[in-house]
Write an enzyme that holds these catalytic residues in place. Structure first.
Site, PDB file in Angstrom:
ATOM      1  N   LYS A   1       0.920  -1.168  -0.240  1.00  0.00           N
ATOM      2  CA  LYS A   1       0.103  -0.020  -0.158  1.00  0.00           C
ATOM      3  C   LYS A   1       0.779   1.125   0.032  1.00  0.00           C
ATOM      4  O   LYS A   1       2.019   1.113   0.198  1.00  0.00           O
ATOM      5  CB  LYS A   1      -0.917  -0.058   1.230  1.00  0.00           C
ATOM      6  CG  LYS A   1      -0.158  -0.048   2.568  1.00  0.00           C
ATOM      7  CD  LYS A   1      -1.070  -0.466   3.720  1.00  0.00           C
ATOM      8  CE  LYS A   1      -0.351  -0.442   5.146  1.00  0.00           C
ATOM      9  NZ  LYS A   1      -1.165  -0.843   6.180  1.00  0.00           N
TER      10      LYS A   1
ATOM     11  N   ARG B   1     -10.959  -0.034  14.691  1.00  0.00           N
ATOM     12  CA  ARG B   1     -11.013   0.938  13.468  1.00  0.00           C
ATOM     13  C   ARG B   1     -11.802   0.093  12.418  1.00  0.00           C
ATOM     14  O   ARG B   1     -12.893   0.546  12.048  1.00  0.00           O
ATOM     15  CB  ARG B   1      -9.427   0.616  12.881  1.00  0.00           C
ATOM     16  CG  ARG B   1      -8.600   1.330  14.030  1.00  0.00           C
ATOM     17  CD  ARG B   1      -7.265   1.685  13.051  1.00  0.00           C
ATOM     18  NE  ARG B   1      -6.592   0.628  12.551  1.00  0.00           N
ATOM     19  CZ  ARG B   1      -5.537   0.474  11.747  1.00  0.00           C
ATOM     20  NH1 ARG B   1      -4.699   1.452  11.722  1.00  0.00           N
ATOM     21  NH2 ARG B   1      -5.059  -0.560  11.386  1.00  0.00           N
TER      22      ARG B   1
ATOM     23  N   TYR C   1      16.768  29.456   9.876  1.00  0.00           N
ATOM     24  CA  TYR C   1      15.308  30.350  10.360  1.00  0.00           C
ATOM     25  C   TYR C   1      15.312  30.019  11.966  1.00  0.00           C
ATOM     26  O   TYR C   1      15.497  28.925  12.151  1.00  0.00           O
ATOM     27  CB  TYR C   1      14.073  29.365   9.535  1.00  0.00           C
ATOM     28  CG  TYR C   1      13.710  29.801   8.175  1.00  0.00           C
ATOM     29  CD1 TYR C   1      13.632  31.149   7.986  1.00  0.00           C
ATOM     30  CD2 TYR C   1      13.768  28.774   7.265  1.00  0.00           C
ATOM     31  CE1 TYR C   1      13.291  31.546   6.497  1.00  0.00           C
ATOM     32  CE2 TYR C   1      13.428  29.106   5.905  1.00  0.00           C
ATOM     33  CZ  TYR C   1      13.336  30.494   5.601  1.00  0.00           C
ATOM     34  OH  TYR C   1      13.096  30.614   4.297  1.00  0.00           O
TER      35      TYR C   1
ATOM     36  N   MET D   1      12.577  24.303   3.464  1.00  0.00           N
ATOM     37  CA  MET D   1      11.807  23.450   2.484  1.00  0.00           C
ATOM     38  C   MET D   1      12.668  22.770   1.509  1.00  0.00           C
ATOM     39  O   MET D   1      12.452  21.586   1.234  1.00  0.00           O
ATOM     40  CB  MET D   1      10.715  24.609   1.758  1.00  0.00           C
ATOM     41  CG  MET D   1       9.934  23.795   0.756  1.00  0.00           C
ATOM     42  SD  MET D   1       8.957  24.692  -0.103  1.00  0.00           S
ATOM     43  CE  MET D   1       7.936  25.362   1.117  1.00  0.00           C
TER      44      MET D   1
END
Ligand code: PLP
Length: 360
Positions: free
Chosen positions: A39, A132, A251, A299
């Site tokens: 998957k 679930r 940053y 990023m």
């Protein structure tokens, strides 16, 4: 670098290691069979390449999550047995049949949805402790009648705590599975995923469903990893600069040079799945030399402290290991505060992807 130099980072996927992992797991199982869970694009590694390599390694049975994944896999493996964990959603029964996909029926509603196709193979999921998907214990006890005329090839359940062998929940789920499956007439039973394979023969039944361990993640956290590493992620050095206190890196100025230092900037960032939570916590390797990630992962860029590395090893374009033999997926996951599953499935689309195999 030559041909490889267009992308900022290189992802190498070792299909030989994938095939060896299939065998390692299968050897744990005695007479039980092993299905591969592919998957989410084979946990991010590429479903086409992974599924073909697994098929070649002897795997006949595959699991994906959704119908769409099943249709894609059918295009890759025309003859394999393909199960759909999410089962049959309203209006999808005809497609499932057309592509010869085996839905895992997860509820009374899904059993009813499949009624018109009942002669075709389906699996049945019973919930023994995840809350679930799957029939509840009460629903199982009366499911025998509803399933008359159905062609159930597999009754399965899923363990909540298989990566904690001492957790009493494993034995509780095992006992409940053994009780509830007696209400269902099915060819095969299946309980274990990767970690369950290592809980011993009581958990193996006819078929185990391994995903993450095939891709190199340790099915037994805290113990030594029996799996071969499949993934290597390397990013290029774009630039190296000297910094000294009071300069800061990146940053938020979260890293400050304490003394004269060299900082290398790498061509990879959180947009590539190199998670921002690795800021100031991951370790990278230049050859066998460990260097820390310093400052925030941004990023497209990540910064490492290379003060102790000779300049000759820091040429622009040099590949630095972010996942590799010295820093396997599990280690990176723990540095990121997550699990190997998430590191793999987040791997980005900008990499130069290389598939290697033992034959090559
Ligand atoms: C994803 C999944 C698996 C595979 O689990 P791994 O821990 O990756 O081996 C097995 N069974 C079910 C129901 C799943 O959803």
């Amino acid at each position: 670098m030559g041909e490889m130099s267009k992308a900022g980072a290189v992802l190498t996927i070792d299909l030989g290691a994938l095939a060896r992992n299939y065998q390692i797991l299968k050897n744990q199982l005695g007479s039980g069979d092993l299905a591969a869970v592919v998957k989410a694009n084979a946990y991010g590694l590429g479903v086409k390449e992974a599924a073909q390599a697994l098929k070649k390694a002897g795997c006949e049975s595959f699991f994906v999550a959704t119908l769409e994944e099943g249709i894609e896999l059918r295009g890759i493996l025309p003859d394999a047995s393909i199960h759909i964990f999410h089962g049959v959603l309203p209006g999808t029964a005809d497609d499932l049949v057309a592509y010869q996909l085996i839905p895992i029926l997860n509820s009374i509603d899904q059993i009813e949805e499949w009624q018109g196709q009942a002669e075709h193979l389906a699996g049945l999921h019973i919930d023994t402790g995840m809350s679930r998907l799957g029939l509840t214990p009460a629903e199982c006890e009366s499911a025998g009648d509803r399933l008359k005329g159905f062609n159930i090839n597999l009754v399965m359940s899923h363990l909540a705590c298989a990566d904690e062998p001492a957790n009493p929940k494993n034995q509780e789920q095992l006992a409940l599975f053994n009780k509830l499956r007696s209400f269902i007439s099915a060819d095969q039973a299946s309980l274990a995923a990767s970690s369950g394979v290592y809980l011993g023969p009581d958990f193996h039944f006819d078929l185990s469903r391994a995903g993450v361990s095939l891709y190199g993640v340790n099915p037994m956290p805290g113990r030594s990893n029996p799996m071969a590493q499949v993934v290597r992620l390397q990013a290029k050095i774009l630039q190296v600069r000297s910094v000294d206190t009071p300069q800061t890196v990146g940053y938020g100025a979260t890293h400050q040079a304490a003394k004269p230092a060299k900082i290398a900037t790498l061509s990879i960032g959180y947009a590539d799945g190199y998670l921002r939570s690795l800021s100031n916590s991951a370790t990278a390797y230049i050859g066998d030399d460990e260097v820390p990630v310093v400052g925030r992962v941004s990023m497209d860029l990540t910064t490492i402290d290379v003060t102790d590395i000779p300049d000759t090893n820091l040429a622009t374009g040099t590949l630095v290991d972010l996942i590799g033999p010295n820093n396997p997926v599990d280690q990176v996951a723990s540095q990121a505060g997550t699990i190997g599953y998430e590191i793999l499935t987040r791997l980005g689309q900008r990499f130069e992807r290389h598939y290697i195999s033992d034959e090559a």
